[in-house]
Write an enzyme that holds these catalytic residues in place. Structure first.
Site, PDB file in Angstrom:
ATOM      1  N   ASP A   1       0.860  -1.180   0.000  1.00 23.59           N
ATOM      2  CA  ASP A   1       0.000   0.000   0.000  1.00 23.59           C
ATOM      3  C   ASP A   1       0.896   1.230   0.000  1.00 23.59           C
ATOM      4  O   ASP A   1       1.908   1.221   0.689  1.00 23.59           O
ATOM      5  CB  ASP A   1      -0.797  -0.068   1.322  1.00 23.59           C
ATOM      6  CG  ASP A   1      -2.112   0.666   1.268  1.00 23.59           C
ATOM      7  OD1 ASP A   1      -2.765   0.610   0.224  1.00 23.59           O
ATOM      8  OD2 ASP A   1      -2.483   1.278   2.283  1.00 23.59           O
TER       9      ASP A   1
ATOM     10  N   TYR B   1       2.437   4.847   1.055  1.00 29.58           N
ATOM     11  CA  TYR B   1       2.446   5.613   2.310  1.00 29.58           C
ATOM     12  C   TYR B   1       1.254   6.570   2.301  1.00 29.58           C
ATOM     13  O   TYR B   1       0.928   7.150   1.270  1.00 29.58           O
ATOM     14  CB  TYR B   1       3.738   6.411   2.441  1.00 29.58           C
ATOM     15  CG  TYR B   1       4.987   5.567   2.550  1.00 29.58           C
ATOM     16  CD1 TYR B   1       5.162   4.668   3.602  1.00 29.58           C
ATOM     17  CD2 TYR B   1       6.005   5.670   1.601  1.00 29.58           C
ATOM     18  CE1 TYR B   1       6.321   3.912   3.707  1.00 29.58           C
ATOM     19  CE2 TYR B   1       7.168   4.909   1.705  1.00 29.58           C
ATOM     20  CZ  TYR B   1       7.315   4.028   2.758  1.00 29.58           C
ATOM     21  OH  TYR B   1       8.459   3.278   2.860  1.00 29.58           O
TER      22      TYR B   1
ATOM     23  N   PHE C   1       8.117   1.529  -1.040  1.00 35.07           N
ATOM     24  CA  PHE C   1       9.129   1.771  -0.001  1.00 35.07           C
ATOM     25  C   PHE C   1       9.832   3.127  -0.097  1.00 35.07           C
ATOM     26  O   PHE C   1      10.486   3.552   0.840  1.00 35.07           O
ATOM     27  CB  PHE C   1      10.185   0.648   0.053  1.00 35.07           C
ATOM     28  CG  PHE C   1       9.624  -0.681   0.465  1.00 35.07           C
ATOM     29  CD1 PHE C   1       9.310  -0.936   1.791  1.00 35.07           C
ATOM     30  CD2 PHE C   1       9.384  -1.671  -0.480  1.00 35.07           C
ATOM     31  CE1 PHE C   1       8.766  -2.159   2.182  1.00 35.07           C
ATOM     32  CE2 PHE C   1       8.836  -2.899  -0.095  1.00 35.07           C
ATOM     33  CZ  PHE C   1       8.531  -3.141   1.238  1.00 35.07           C
TER      34      PHE C   1
ATOM     35  N   HIS D   1       8.644  -9.336   6.300  1.00 39.22           N
ATOM     36  CA  HIS D   1       8.568  -7.930   5.912  1.00 39.22           C
ATOM     37  C   HIS D   1       9.582  -7.114   6.720  1.00 39.22           C
ATOM     38  O   HIS D   1       9.841  -7.431   7.884  1.00 39.22           O
ATOM     39  CB  HIS D   1       7.142  -7.417   6.171  1.00 39.22           C
ATOM     40  CG  HIS D   1       6.848  -6.130   5.486  1.00 39.22           C
ATOM     41  ND1 HIS D   1       7.154  -4.901   6.049  1.00 39.22           N
ATOM     42  CD2 HIS D   1       6.297  -5.860   4.277  1.00 39.22           C
ATOM     43  CE1 HIS D   1       6.795  -3.941   5.206  1.00 39.22           C
ATOM     44  NE2 HIS D   1       6.274  -4.490   4.125  1.00 39.22           N
TER      45      HIS D   1
END
Length: 224
Positions: A64, A66, A77, A186
């Site tokens: 998803d 930010y 990222f 993760h």
């Protein structure tokens, strides 16, 4: 939503004609008119603008975007310059430091990776401000699955970095014997200690690329 004009167009064009995408487009048009949505509409497809299909060497799959102001810009990222480095990316930098001895930079802007062939794809490409996962199950997953399938069909060495449960579930789509799949937990603070730290994915990816005559990735992000 900024148009895709490079070699991704042949992958994307059939999707644009499908009912799910037409519904998604209508939904997104309304969302951008009535709410604060990230990333900005012109940045949604930056992963494809910066990394043409023919140049993909590594695929890093996020979930998803930010959802805080001025962070998301279309690469999983990565955050725009001037933002604090998010916790997951801090852990990615820690692993890069441990794995390859790279200096930890003062920013989280990863465009340099994208321009070398690292496709930084989120499975969902937009989000409402301050509402994580608010655009899940609206059609983006079907769209990004088509992207993953297209990469899987590429007849050359490619590395997948699948971090965390949702990314690892995409493994069933990947069956190309020329490709390398690397999996770990993760990098978020909740799970990085369960197998992300010490995974050495960056050196493993580069070793695989070099072994197959492909220029490795320079993972060092410079200070801004």
């Amino acid at each position: 939503m900024g148009a895709i004009t490079n070699d991704w167009l042949k992958v994307v064009k059939p999707e644009l004609e499908k009912p799910y995408y037409k519904e998604l487009y209508q939904f997104m048009t309304q969302e951008y008119k009535t709410r604060i949505i990230y990333p900005p509409a012109d940045d949604i497809f930056n992963a494809f603008h910066f990394t043409p299909l023919s140049k993909v060497k590594v695929l890093i799959l996020g979930q998803d975007p930010y959802h805080n102001e001025n962070q998301a810009h279309g690469l999983s990222f990565s955050v725009k310059p001037g933002n604090e480095i998010p916790p997951s990316l801090k852990n990615i930098y820690k692993e890069l430091n441990d794995d390859l001895g790279l200096a930890i930079p003062n920013n989280g802007y990863l465009r340099k990776w994208a321009e070398q062939g690292v496709l930084m794809l989120n499975t969902v490409l937009t989000v409402r401000a301050h509402q994580a996962n608010s655009h899940q199950n609206r059609g983006w997953e079907q769209f990004t699955d088509a992207i993953i399938s297209a990469v899987n069909k590429e007849d050359r060495p490619i590395v997948y970095l699948l971090w965390g449960g949702p990314a690892r579930r995409k493994k069933s789509m990947l069956n190309n014997p020329k490709h390398l799949i690397l999996e770990a937990s993760h990098p978020s603070p909740l799970s990085a200690y369960r197998g992300f730290f010490g995974c050495k994915h960056f050196s493993k990816a580069n070793a695989f690329l070099k072994e197959h005559g492909v220029e490795p990735i320079d993972w060092q992000i410079e200070d801004l």
